[in-house]
Write a protein that holds these residues in place. Structure first.
Motif, PDB file in Angstrom:
ATOM      1  N   UNK A  64      -4.260  16.619  -7.635  1.00 22.18           N
ATOM      2  CA  UNK A  64      -3.830  16.712  -9.034  1.00 22.18           C
ATOM      3  C   UNK A  64      -2.469  16.098  -9.339  1.00 22.18           C
ATOM      4  N   UNK A  65      -1.662  15.803  -8.328  1.00 20.95           N
ATOM      5  CA  UNK A  65      -0.324  15.241  -8.561  1.00 20.95           C
ATOM      6  C   UNK A  65      -0.129  13.973  -7.728  1.00 20.95           C
ATOM      7  N   UNK A  66      -0.829  12.902  -8.086  1.00 17.84           N
ATOM      8  CA  UNK A  66      -0.677  11.668  -7.311  1.00 17.84           C
ATOM      9  C   UNK A  66       0.695  11.033  -7.515  1.00 17.84           C
ATOM     10  N   UNK A  67       1.090  10.232  -6.560  1.00 18.29           N
ATOM     11  CA  UNK A  67       2.333   9.468  -6.660  1.00 18.29           C
ATOM     12  C   UNK A  67       2.197   8.495  -7.835  1.00 18.29           C
ATOM     13  N   UNK A  68       3.219   8.365  -8.676  1.00 21.28           N
ATOM     14  CA  UNK A  68       3.131   7.398  -9.777  1.00 21.28           C
ATOM     15  C   UNK A  68       2.807   5.997  -9.257  1.00 21.28           C
ATOM     16  N   UNK A  69       1.846   5.380  -9.918  1.00 23.63           N
ATOM     17  CA  UNK A  69       1.384   4.070  -9.507  1.00 23.63           C
ATOM     18  C   UNK A  69       0.187   4.131  -8.568  1.00 23.63           C
ATOM     19  N   UNK A  70      -0.133   5.322  -8.072  1.00 21.45           N
ATOM     20  CA  UNK A  70      -1.264   5.486  -7.147  1.00 21.45           C
ATOM     21  C   UNK A  70      -2.284   6.482  -7.687  1.00 21.45           C
ATOM     22  N   UNK A  71      -2.339   6.618  -8.977  1.00 29.44           N
ATOM     23  CA  UNK A  71      -3.243   7.583  -9.591  1.00 29.44           C
ATOM     24  C   UNK A  71      -4.712   7.296  -9.285  1.00 29.44           C
ATOM     25  N   UNK A  72      -5.067   6.028  -9.132  1.00 26.11           N
ATOM     26  CA  UNK A  72      -6.465   5.660  -8.904  1.00 26.11           C
ATOM     27  C   UNK A  72      -6.891   5.849  -7.451  1.00 26.11           C
ATOM     28  N   UNK A  73      -5.943   5.987  -6.535  1.00 26.47           N
ATOM     29  CA  UNK A  73      -6.266   6.144  -5.112  1.00 26.47           C
ATOM     30  C   UNK A  73      -7.203   5.037  -4.630  1.00 26.47           C
ATOM     31  N   UNK A  74      -7.021   3.822  -5.135  1.00 27.85           N
ATOM     32  CA  UNK A  74      -7.977   2.756  -4.852  1.00 27.85           C
ATOM     33  C   UNK A  74      -7.616   1.877  -3.657  1.00 27.85           C
ATOM     34  N   UNK A  75      -6.496   2.174  -3.005  1.00 24.24           N
ATOM     35  CA  UNK A  75      -6.136   1.441  -1.782  1.00 24.24           C
ATOM     36  C   UNK A  75      -5.760   2.442  -0.697  1.00 24.24           C
ATOM     37  N   UNK A  76      -5.867   2.022   0.542  1.00 30.98           N
ATOM     38  CA  UNK A  76      -5.480   2.906   1.651  1.00 30.98           C
ATOM     39  C   UNK A  76      -3.994   3.248   1.562  1.00 30.98           C
ATOM     40  N   UNK A  77      -3.182   2.290   1.121  1.00 29.80           N
ATOM     41  CA  UNK A  77      -1.743   2.539   0.981  1.00 29.80           C
ATOM     42  C   UNK A  77      -1.483   3.671  -0.019  1.00 29.80           C
ATOM     43  N   UNK A  78      -2.175   3.644  -1.157  1.00 29.12           N
ATOM     44  CA  UNK A  78      -1.989   4.711  -2.151  1.00 29.12           C
ATOM     45  C   UNK A  78      -2.531   6.037  -1.652  1.00 29.12           C
ATOM     46  N   UNK A  79      -3.688   6.006  -1.004  1.00 26.93           N
ATOM     47  CA  UNK A  79      -4.228   7.261  -0.472  1.00 26.93           C
ATOM     48  C   UNK A  79      -3.254   7.874   0.534  1.00 26.93           C
ATOM     49  N   UNK A  80      -2.652   7.036   1.378  1.00 27.11           N
ATOM     50  CA  UNK A  80      -1.677   7.528   2.360  1.00 27.11           C
ATOM     51  C   UNK A  80      -0.450   8.117   1.664  1.00 27.11           C
ATOM     52  N   UNK A  81       0.025   7.486   0.607  1.00 32.16           N
ATOM     53  CA  UNK A  81       1.181   8.009  -0.140  1.00 32.16           C
ATOM     54  C   UNK A  81       0.872   9.356  -0.778  1.00 32.16           C
ATOM     55  N   UNK A  82      -0.370   9.535  -1.216  1.00 30.34           N
ATOM     56  CA  UNK A  82      -0.743  10.779  -1.880  1.00 30.34           C
ATOM     57  C   UNK A  82      -0.975  11.935  -0.913  1.00 30.34           C
ATOM     58  N   UNK A  83      -1.148  11.643   0.351  1.00 19.96           N
ATOM     59  CA  UNK A  83      -1.277  12.702   1.372  1.00 19.96           C
ATOM     60  C   UNK A  83       0.139  13.046   1.837  1.00 19.96           C
ATOM     61  N   UNK A  84       0.757  13.992   1.163  1.00 18.68           N
ATOM     62  CA  UNK A  84       2.169  14.268   1.409  1.00 18.68           C
ATOM     63  C   UNK A  84       2.490  15.738   1.142  1.00 18.68           C
ATOM     64  N   UNK A  85       3.692  16.104   1.545  1.00 20.06           N
ATOM     65  CA  UNK A  85       4.232  17.428   1.267  1.00 20.06           C
ATOM     66  C   UNK A  85       5.590  17.237   0.614  1.00 20.06           C
ATOM     67  N   UNK A  86       5.869  18.004  -0.417  1.00 16.05           N
ATOM     68  CA  UNK A  86       7.137  17.920  -1.123  1.00 16.05           C
ATOM     69  C   UNK A  86       7.827  19.289  -1.101  1.00 16.05           C
TER      70      UNK A  86
END
Length: 91
Positions: A64-86
């Motif tokens: 529900x809280x993707x990294x800005x610019x990676x909302x679509x999760x359409x690349x492996x790079x974006x998917x990796x950025x969205x798998x995170x802990x804050x």
């Protein structure tokens, strides 16, 4: 200075740990996974640095809280950025 040092300086605050995932998989599975991710980090901080587990607020956001610019999760790079802990310190 790392997070543990900062958290020690603000010893009267609670620590919010938010786990996040990419959008692969079901929403329910991603919420469980993200919660488990955040809880694992809390366990690590408690064991390694001696933080009181009662200080932690654990949140599983799923996808529900993707990294800005990676909302679509359409690349492996974006998917990796969205798998995170804050982390954040709460008053």
């Amino acid at each position: 200075m790392g997070f543990a040092d900062t958290a020690r300086q603000f010893s009267q605050t609670r620590i919010r740990i938010e786990g996040n995932t990419d959008s692969v998989g079901s929403a329910q599975a991603n919420r469980r996974l993200s919660y488990a991710r955040a809880n694992s980090v809390a366990n690590f901080l408690a064991e390694k640095y001696g933080f009181d587990r009662q200080r932690f607020v654990i949140v599983g956001n799923g996808a529900d809280k993707p990294v800005p610019g990676c909302e679509a999760n359409d690349t492996e790079e974006c998917r990796a950025k969205n798998r995170r802990t804050e982390f954040s310190l709460l008053n």
